[in-house]
Motif scaffolding. Structure first.
Motif: not given
Length: 354
Positions: A260-282
């Protein structure tokens, strides 16, 4: 292929030696933060056992996440602030070839000088007017929509291959109210995640791209500063890949880092929705667990030093609501190792038997 050693930590955890027992303090919250009510950083630097005291302070910062010095530190020079921050990083085991971070946009004409009228490549000036000039290419900066303060949370220099381990901010001028800074424990956020989810996050990485620096250099027709506190922090790509969960080298404890955070732009290796979901969860864990947060209401001359490996911080951008408000400070940051997840590391609560 040699299997990773899951029983021996890469760095032996540091232990507190007692050299700061003479200083008065209060814990800011049970989980995070300590405030030294009367201590002066300059006195620590002048002590006969200065290295012992600074090493012990590094342990406290790394376990508590952030340490506040409430007494006025107005006798601390810029060089002493730099030396102090550098020593904390050096005495806690950072790579020998590393030093203080060099701000990428130091050459920018909008780089406002310190209060003494000088500039220093190792000092970042905290000033809202300077930020507007330096980051004028930041997308969405002129939006008229209500501010989403989620974006304020970050860990310093996550956009570098080797980010900052310790940052120290000395606040020079403060408004009567407003402008507080918050720190959140990445240790505790990790501990509040279920074991199966923790195991999943342990295997993830994130891309921490920050194109604003290259864009600013292109717009201003100047070269980015390089290297920046480490031989690995060179060039203008500013898009390293970091582990979502990292090990703090001083404690051996796991912390959510690049999730999470200002500089984190993408969780790698997961689908777009999963990326969004993980960061919103944290982010939801941060915003719904305010017992994981230490808040600093700044007073003139106060200082804070924190460990970027295990905390995020967020400034409160509300000083524009205070007529005549002035909020300026100077920050030095040490550059640590390339973030890693040690298979032998554990969570904070596991390590302490909580």
């Amino acid at each position: 292929m040699i299997a990773a050693d899951t029983t021996q930590l890469r760095f032996k955890p540091m232990r507190y030696g007692g050299s700061l027992d003479h200083l008065e303090y209060v814990e800011v919250a049970p989980i995070i933060g300590r405030e030294y009510t009367k201590a002066k950083i300059k006195d620590i630097l002048k002590a006969d056992n200065v290295e012992e005291q600074i090493r012990d302070l590094a342990v406290i910062i790394s376990e508590r996440g952030v340490v506040f010095f409430r007494a006025k530190q107005d006798d601390l020079s810029v060089d002493e602030l730099k030396h102090f921050t550098d020593m904390v990083g050096k005495l806690s085991g950072r790579p020998k070839e590393n030093g203080l971070h060099v701000h990428p946009l130091y050459r920018d004409p909008g780089n406002i000088p310190m209060g003494n009228g000088e500039t220093d490549e190792n000092i970042y000036v905290i000033n809202s007017e300077a930020a507007k000039k330096l980051y004028k290419t930041m997308p969405g900066k002129d939006s008229k929509q209500p501010k989403n303060l989620d974006r304020e949370w970050h860990s310093d220099a996550t956009f570098e291959v080797c980010p900052s381990d310790f940052s120290c901010l000395l606040m020079e001028e403060t408004p009567a109210h407003g402008g507080d800074t918050l720190w959140c424990s990445g240790y505790e956020i990790y501990d509040r995640i279920s074991p199966p989810m923790r195991e999943f996050l342990d295997g993830l990485t994130a891309t921490c791209a920050q194109p604003v620096f290259k864009n600013a250099c292109v717009a201003g027709n100047y070269e980015v500063m390089s290297p920046r506190g480490s031989p690995l922090n060179v060039g203008d790509s500013f898009s390293p890949v970091h582990p979502v969960v990292r090990t703090n080298r001083q404690t051996g404890w796991k912390s959510i880092f690049a999730g999470v955070g200002l500089h984190v732009t993408r969780i790698n290796g997961v689908y777009d929705y999963e990326d969004k979901m993980i960061r919103e969860y944290i982010m939801r864990l941060i915003t719904q667990n305010h017992d994981c947060i230490a808040r600093m209401h700044w007073t003139q001359g106060a200082a804070a030093i924190w460990n970027n490996s295990c905390v995020w911080h967020a400034a409160t951008p509300d000083t524009h609501l205070v007529p005549g408000a002035i909020r300026t400070g100077i920050r030095a940051s040490s550059i640590g190792e390339q973030p890693y997840l040690d298979p032998a590391s554990t969570s904070r609560r596991e390590a302490l038997g909580i």
